[in-house]
Design an enzyme around this catalytic site. Sequence first.
Site, PDB file in Angstrom:
ATOM      1  N   ARG A  58      -7.440   6.787   1.293  1.00 19.25           N
ATOM      2  CA  ARG A  58      -6.261   7.638   1.183  1.00 19.25           C
ATOM      3  C   ARG A  58      -5.289   7.126   0.134  1.00 19.25           C
ATOM      4  NH1 ARG A  58      -6.515   9.546   5.903  1.00 19.25           N
ATOM      5  NH2 ARG A  58      -7.207   7.447   6.330  1.00 19.25           N
ATOM      6  N   THR A  59      -4.889   5.874   0.265  1.00 21.17           N
ATOM      7  CA  THR A  59      -3.842   5.356  -0.617  1.00 21.17           C
ATOM      8  C   THR A  59      -4.320   5.310  -2.059  1.00 21.17           C
ATOM      9  OG1 THR A  59      -3.025   4.031   1.214  1.00 21.17           O
ATOM     10  CG2 THR A  59      -2.254   3.433  -0.968  1.00 21.17           C
ATOM     11  N   LYS A  86     -17.236 -12.812  -7.845  1.00 22.11           N
ATOM     12  CA  LYS A  86     -17.858 -13.893  -8.618  1.00 22.11           C
ATOM     13  C   LYS A  86     -17.003 -15.151  -8.616  1.00 22.11           C
ATOM     14  CE  LYS A  86     -19.820 -10.334 -11.548  1.00 22.11           C
ATOM     15  NZ  LYS A  86     -19.508  -9.536 -12.729  1.00 22.11           N
ATOM     16  N   ARG A 108      -3.433  -3.532  -3.824  1.00 18.88           N
ATOM     17  CA  ARG A 108      -3.564  -3.797  -2.393  1.00 18.88           C
ATOM     18  C   ARG A 108      -4.320  -5.102  -2.239  1.00 18.88           C
ATOM     19  NH1 ARG A 108      -5.482   0.262   2.246  1.00 18.88           N
ATOM     20  NH2 ARG A 108      -3.313   0.846   1.931  1.00 18.88           N
ATOM     21  N   HIS A 136       4.052  -2.026   3.174  1.00 17.28           N
ATOM     22  CA  HIS A 136       3.300  -0.918   2.576  1.00 17.28           C
ATOM     23  C   HIS A 136       4.355   0.125   2.208  1.00 17.28           C
ATOM     24  CE1 HIS A 136       0.398   1.958   1.582  1.00 17.28           C
ATOM     25  NE2 HIS A 136      -0.354   1.976   2.665  1.00 17.28           N
TER      26      HIS A 136
END
Lengths: 310, 180
Positions: A58-59, A86, A108, A136
């Site tokens: 969604r975000t 990696k 995020r 958030h």
Amino acid sequence: MEFRHKHILGINELSRDDIVTILDTADSFKEINSRDIKKVPTLRGKTIVNLFFESSTRTRTSFEIAGKRLSADTINITASSSSVTKGETLEDTARNIEAMNPDIIVMRHAASGACHYLAERINSSVINAGDGAHEHPSQALLDLFTMRQHKGSIEGLTVAIIGDIGHSRVARSDLYALNKMGAKVRLCGPGTMMPVGIEQLGAEIFTDMNEAIRDADVVMMLRIQLERQGKTLLPTLREYARFYGLNVNNLKLAKPDALVMHPGPINRGVELSSYVADGPQNVILDQVENGVAVRMALLYLVSGVERGEV
Amino acid sequence: MTYGTTTILDGPGVGRALTRIAHEILECNKGVSNLALVGIRSGGDRLAAELVRRIEQIEGKSAPLGAIDIGMYRDDLASRGTVEVGRTDVPFSLDGKNIILVDDVLFTGRTIRAAMDALIDLGRPRTIQLAVLIDRGHRELPIRPDYVGRNVPTSRDEKIDVIFNADNCAAEVRLLKPQG
């Protein structure tokens, strides 16, 4: 209009006036999303990197659509496909991306504070799309936008936030935002999911859900984050649903026109019964729709601040 | 900086100019069929509303009215920083219509360029015509108005203020000359 934030790291850093500016700007951008041609040239030539170290549909999609509708070039980097797997450190990843000169990085990350760390080290604007259990901000802003849309004003509303408060960055950002806008916040959840001392941030604490939602204007249900907590905090999902799930019966305790909100994705039958999730009081898809307009506003507002300003 | 003020148009003067423009619009477009007015915020939208009222008085029929904000279409985001973006509100289809774009003061033409981009993103008008209350010159783009209230020769450092009263009607136009 005065907006002096190069980064959007959390609601905590924003003033009430900043929040009003963001919501008003989002109000102007919302109209674009219902046009036939959903594009304006506002951020033409800007590059936005969506740097997602945690899964998100969604975000990430919402930020990507917001950027594209403003004509920015958006690039998505997700942890599973990136050099993180990696062994590269966050700082090295960021420096490498910065060398390509993006204007805005939307990030995020599972670690609280990761966005602040990044913002101190690079020149691009940084927008926090969720950092650990910290904040958030874009979610809280779209929650406010949706409340304002349906209730006219946020001041004076009673908002009950129910669920895993401890792990929820949404709850924390909403708590800051609602307090700044003059709403009353009630937090409710099992004792194991309630952080010690959270009442100092300005909330009433409940463990009985019926008391928490009584006469509330907004009931905001949080997702049980099964991926974050293992099995130590609650015995079974069935027990949780019984004590902290919203259903047709306990929803009657709230005001008759109370809004039901959820940041998504919903666990049907756990925190929300299907009747409530699809019921007339739910504004969950309005939240998603408004998210695009709010993120357009954030991208626009940080773009207007000169590089080098804070 | 202090300014010396001269009144260019008073209330009745503005009213006569708008009435004449309304007549000219109707003459050129042969009535109100297929006509719509769109004002540019935040001056042109109020003038467009006044023009629509006059058109209705003259013809007995009204024309659709819209308002656009060009904040999202500016070409100077980097140099001017964030400007407030207002709402665009065009509650009718532009396709095939003759659109009268209305602004208060025509200066460099950049606002009109942005407004035309904004209009074209909303649909495909048959024509776009430009009506302005004041044309003060100094064009930087190949744009000219179709309907003008008053041509006012100015120097670049002068300013033009259109004053609106409490009913959102244009009450006065002032020329401000820098002094000292």
